[in-house]
Design an enzyme around this catalytic site. Structure first.
Site, PDB file in Angstrom:
ATOM      1  N   GLY A  43       0.961  -1.274   0.033  1.00  0.00           N
ATOM      2  CA  GLY A  43      -0.023  -0.208  -0.110  1.00  0.00           C
ATOM      3  C   GLY A  43       0.630   1.378  -0.166  1.00  0.00           C
ATOM      4  N   SER A  44       2.101   1.271  -0.242  1.00  0.00           N
ATOM      5  CA  SER A  44       2.779   2.504  -0.375  1.00  0.00           C
ATOM      6  C   SER A  44       2.168   3.454  -1.450  1.00  0.00           C
ATOM      7  CB  SER A  44       4.330   2.093  -1.008  1.00  0.00           C
ATOM      8  OG  SER A  44       4.502   1.878  -2.367  1.00  0.00           O
ATOM      9  N   HIS A 140       1.083   0.003 -13.175  1.00  0.00           N
ATOM     10  CA  HIS A 140       2.129  -1.410 -13.265  1.00  0.00           C
ATOM     11  C   HIS A 140       3.447  -0.973 -13.605  1.00  0.00           C
ATOM     12  CE1 HIS A 140       2.384  -5.221 -14.773  1.00  0.00           C
ATOM     13  NE2 HIS A 140       3.087  -4.920 -15.779  1.00  0.00           N
TER      14      HIS A 140
END
Ligand code: GRF
Length: 224
Positions: A43-44, A140
């Site tokens: 979750g950075s 991505h």
């Protein structure tokens, strides 16, 4: 021909190329964007979006976090930021469409307008895409269309490319494809491991993600 790494000069810099360059102040939507973030792990990216909103670099609000792994660290981050978090464990759904129906229900319940896949490791179906046309955004860790799917950083190292990067794009049915919003190029260094390269890519992910979301919203406004 094999080039000895020792004769190559590499300065370990993180210099990179971002395109398009978008001046954030020119892009900010008038009304705060209502974001629903979907994430599976660390979750950075969730964190940098929350920070960008707090620092008024992105005019938005995170309405809800949806996560699919009970152990995901992103849950703690949401708690810290006071963002409601909903666990939808994919193992409890028979088919992908069933999971996506549950996701759409939660997103609608929280009045989400933009769906942000920030490290969401599940394949998306038409159920979600139909409910939020042109409003599902994915990040991505490669320069798409190269190295789609899982382990994109390892794929880049295996292919021996000297430049890779990250892409923020509108999601479509095919995994890691759809109109590209912003890309950042990142050099691959001779002694890179998947971890060091991914860390360098993530610096750029964190840089382009808030801008790409503002850009998507702007493009949608223009499209009317
Ligand atoms: C990122 O590298 C993103 O591009 C990929 O998954 C990773 C998520 O990182 N889809 P984090 O959980 O946001 O730190």
């Amino acid at each position: 021909m094999t080039v000895q790494p020792s004769i190559l000069s590499q300065d370990n810099s993180t210099s990179s190329l971002v395109s398009p360059l978008v001046p954030p102040e020119k892009l900010q939507p008038e009304e705060p964007l209502k974001l629903g973030i979907m994430a599976s792990g660390n979750g950075s990216n969730f964190e940098v979006l929350a920070e960008a909103i707090q620092e008024q670099r992105l005019n938005a609000n995170i309405q809800v976090l949806i996560y699919n792994n009970p152990e995901a660290k992103v849950r703690e981050r949401a708690d810290r930021w006071g963002v409601p978090a909903v666990l939808l464990n994919h193992r409890e759904f028979k088919q992908r469409e069933d999971l996506d129906r549950a996701i759409v229900e939660v997103l609608q319940q929280y009045q989400v307008e933009w769906v942000i896949m920030a490290g969401w490791m599940r394949v998306t179906t038409q159920v979600l895409l139909n409910a939020f046309p042109n409003k599902v955004i994915n990040i991505h860790p490669s320069l798409l269309p190269s190295f789609r799917g899982l382990r994109a950083v390892e794929q880049a190292l295996d292919a021996g490319v000297k430049i890779t990067g990250c892409t923020v794009h509108l999601a479509s049915l095919e995994v890691d494809s759809g109109p590209i919003l912003i890309q950042a190029a990142v050099p691959v260094l001779a002694d890179d491991t998947p971890e060091t390269l991914h860390a360098r890519i993530q610096v750029q992910e964190h840089h382009i993600f808030p801008e790409a979301i503002a850009l998507a919203a702007r493009l949608e406004e223009v499209r009317g």
